[in-house]
Write a protein that holds these residues in place. Structure first.
Motif, PDB file in Angstrom:
ATOM      1  N   LYS A 101      30.794 -42.171  32.924  1.00  0.00           N
ATOM      2  CA  LYS A 101      31.148 -43.199  32.780  1.00  0.00           C
ATOM      3  C   LYS A 101      31.865 -43.073  31.277  1.00  0.00           C
ATOM      4  CE  LYS A 101      29.858 -48.414  31.577  1.00  0.00           C
ATOM      5  NZ  LYS A 101      28.813 -48.852  31.988  1.00  0.00           N
ATOM      6  N   THR A 106      38.876 -46.409  29.746  1.00  0.00           N
ATOM      7  CA  THR A 106      39.000 -47.181  30.643  1.00  0.00           C
ATOM      8  C   THR A 106      37.286 -47.969  31.392  1.00  0.00           C
ATOM      9  OG1 THR A 106      39.233 -46.043  33.282  1.00  0.00           O
ATOM     10  CG2 THR A 106      40.870 -46.769  31.709  1.00  0.00           C
ATOM     11  N   THR A 107      36.672 -46.720  30.910  1.00  0.00           N
ATOM     12  CA  THR A 107      35.153 -47.395  31.105  1.00  0.00           C
ATOM     13  C   THR A 107      33.720 -47.059  30.742  1.00  0.00           C
ATOM     14  OG1 THR A 107      34.605 -44.675  32.372  1.00  0.00           O
ATOM     15  CG2 THR A 107      35.219 -47.022  33.994  1.00  0.00           C
ATOM     16  N   ASP A 186      44.464 -53.768  28.773  1.00  0.00           N
ATOM     17  CA  ASP A 186      44.498 -53.858  30.094  1.00  0.00           C
ATOM     18  C   ASP A 186      44.118 -55.392  30.258  1.00  0.00           C
ATOM     19  OD1 ASP A 186      42.521 -54.275  32.976  1.00  0.00           O
ATOM     20  OD2 ASP A 186      43.185 -52.524  33.025  1.00  0.00           O
ATOM     21  N   ASN A 190      39.312 -55.135  33.565  1.00  0.00           N
ATOM     22  CA  ASN A 190      39.313 -54.549  34.846  1.00  0.00           C
ATOM     23  C   ASN A 190      39.456 -53.522  35.288  1.00  0.00           C
ATOM     24  OD1 ASN A 190      38.015 -54.154  36.904  1.00  0.00           O
ATOM     25  ND2 ASN A 190      38.296 -56.310  37.770  1.00  0.00           N
ATOM     26  N   VAL A 191      39.434 -52.314  35.406  1.00  0.00           N
ATOM     27  CA  VAL A 191      39.814 -50.913  35.426  1.00  0.00           C
ATOM     28  C   VAL A 191      40.241 -50.889  36.774  1.00  0.00           C
ATOM     29  CG1 VAL A 191      39.196 -49.291  33.528  1.00  0.00           C
ATOM     30  CG2 VAL A 191      38.086 -49.276  35.374  1.00  0.00           C
ATOM     31  N   ASP A 192      39.336 -51.650  37.401  1.00  0.00           N
ATOM     32  CA  ASP A 192      39.967 -51.418  39.392  1.00  0.00           C
ATOM     33  C   ASP A 192      41.229 -52.085  38.895  1.00  0.00           C
ATOM     34  OD1 ASP A 192      38.063 -50.690  39.932  1.00  0.00           O
ATOM     35  OD2 ASP A 192      36.678 -51.723  40.535  1.00  0.00           O
ATOM     36  N   THR A 193      42.075 -53.266  38.768  1.00  0.00           N
ATOM     37  CA  THR A 193      43.420 -53.681  39.199  1.00  0.00           C
ATOM     38  C   THR A 193      44.458 -53.061  37.194  1.00  0.00           C
ATOM     39  OG1 THR A 193      42.614 -55.457  37.299  1.00  0.00           O
ATOM     40  CG2 THR A 193      42.611 -56.317  39.334  1.00  0.00           C
ATOM     41  N   THR A 223      52.744 -52.870  36.873  1.00  0.00           N
ATOM     42  CA  THR A 223      51.607 -51.741  35.887  1.00  0.00           C
ATOM     43  C   THR A 223      52.633 -50.567  34.567  1.00  0.00           C
ATOM     44  OG1 THR A 223      50.222 -51.015  37.603  1.00  0.00           O
ATOM     45  CG2 THR A 223      49.781 -49.864  35.909  1.00  0.00           C
TER      46      THR A 223
END
Length: 287
Positions: A101, A106-107, A186, A190-193, A223
């Motif tokens: 992480k 992004t995290t 972003d 939320n890095v999952d999207t 994106t």
């Protein structure tokens, strides 16, 4: 030409043309430092810089720009030939116990920071800030004491209600007394999207030592990522990857030259042109 040979690993080199010299930046750590974990290793990573003389191929003095308990990485240099000033932008991240992480912008809790080499003073501006860089003398005192000349890039995104947006990608170029940089934000953090990632451009004025507000380039549900700025002749082009498969580009020189208000916001006519480009899926509209 070997730049540094001190027994440490060196990462993420960046070069910047500076007239008769080449500015070089990279991330590394002081030799001989021990560490007990991978996260401790990240905390020891700092930004280094030096110059290469084009005529003699000699390396100048190597300077360590950062020295703190944060993970400093991915430096980018910008040089202004009019003033001789030089900026180094980089990511500064807080390191947690989670190594994976902590490594990714992004995290992790990361921000973009820059250091200014003041050619007029002939040194890195570590113990002072210009009026357009700080809000008050009290803020300047705190920055000098705790951050030693590091300047935190302000990129508030009003559309997203963000003061400190999650910046995914970053690139920069300098010309005509300006520094131009681009980044991906972003929207929902939320890095999952990924379909909510949009492109922005921001401008730094070397003469005024001022950073203007971000200019939104894309506004879609696709994106937009991996922005790259390329200077060719009198024009600057912004390339990016759209929808993970298509390469788009625009000539942003006219946008920067004629499409920005005094406060750095984009003019209404340029907003309309960007919107029309999106509707037509024809981003090459400045050629």
């Amino acid at each position: 030409v070997k730049v540094q040979d001190d027994g440490t690993a060196d990462f993420e080199p960046d070069i910047c043309d500076a007239g008769d010299k080449v500015h070089i930046t990279w991330t590394s750590r002081e030799p001989g430092l021990g560490y007990t974990s991978a996260t401790e290793y990240l905390k020891s990573m700092d930004v280094y810089t030096t110059t290469l003389d084009k005529a003699t191929l000699t390396i100048g003095e190597i300077e360590r720009l950062t020295d703190d308990e944060f993970y400093d990485s991915d430096p980018k240099g910008m040089y202004d030939k009019n003033s001789g000033d030089y900026l180094v932008y980089y990511l500064k991240a807080d390191v947690s116990e989670d190594f994976i992480k902590s490594m990714s912008p992004t995290t992790n809790e990361s921000v973009i920071v820059y250091m200014l080499y003041d050619a007029k003073e002939g040194k890195w501006a570590r113990d002072y800030y210009y009026d357009n860089e700080v809000e008050s003398e009290e803020a300047e005192d705190i920055l000098v004491e705790h951050w030693g000349g590091q300047r935190f890039l302000s990129s508030p995104i009003e559309d997203f209600g963000m003061n400190d947006p999650l910046i995914i990608d970053f690139d920069s170029v300098s010309y005509n007394n300006l520094g131009v940089y681009t980044f991906t934000v972003d929207e929902d953090n939320n890095v999952d999207t990924a379909e909510d990632r949009e492109l922005f451009v921001q401008v730094y004025d070397f003469e005024e030592h001022a950073t203007y507000v971000p200019i939104r380039i894309t506004n879609d549900n696709i994106t937009d990522a991996r922005p790259q700025l390329v200077r060719n002749g009198e024009n600057t082009y912004l390339f990016w990857l759209q929808n993970n498969k298509d390469v788009r580009y625009i000539n942003i020189s006219e946008l920067i030259r004629e499409g920005v208000n005094d406060d750095g916001t984009i003019t209404e006519i340029q907003k309309e042109r960007l919107e029309m480009a999106k509707l037509k899926n024809d981003w090459i509209f400045y050629d």
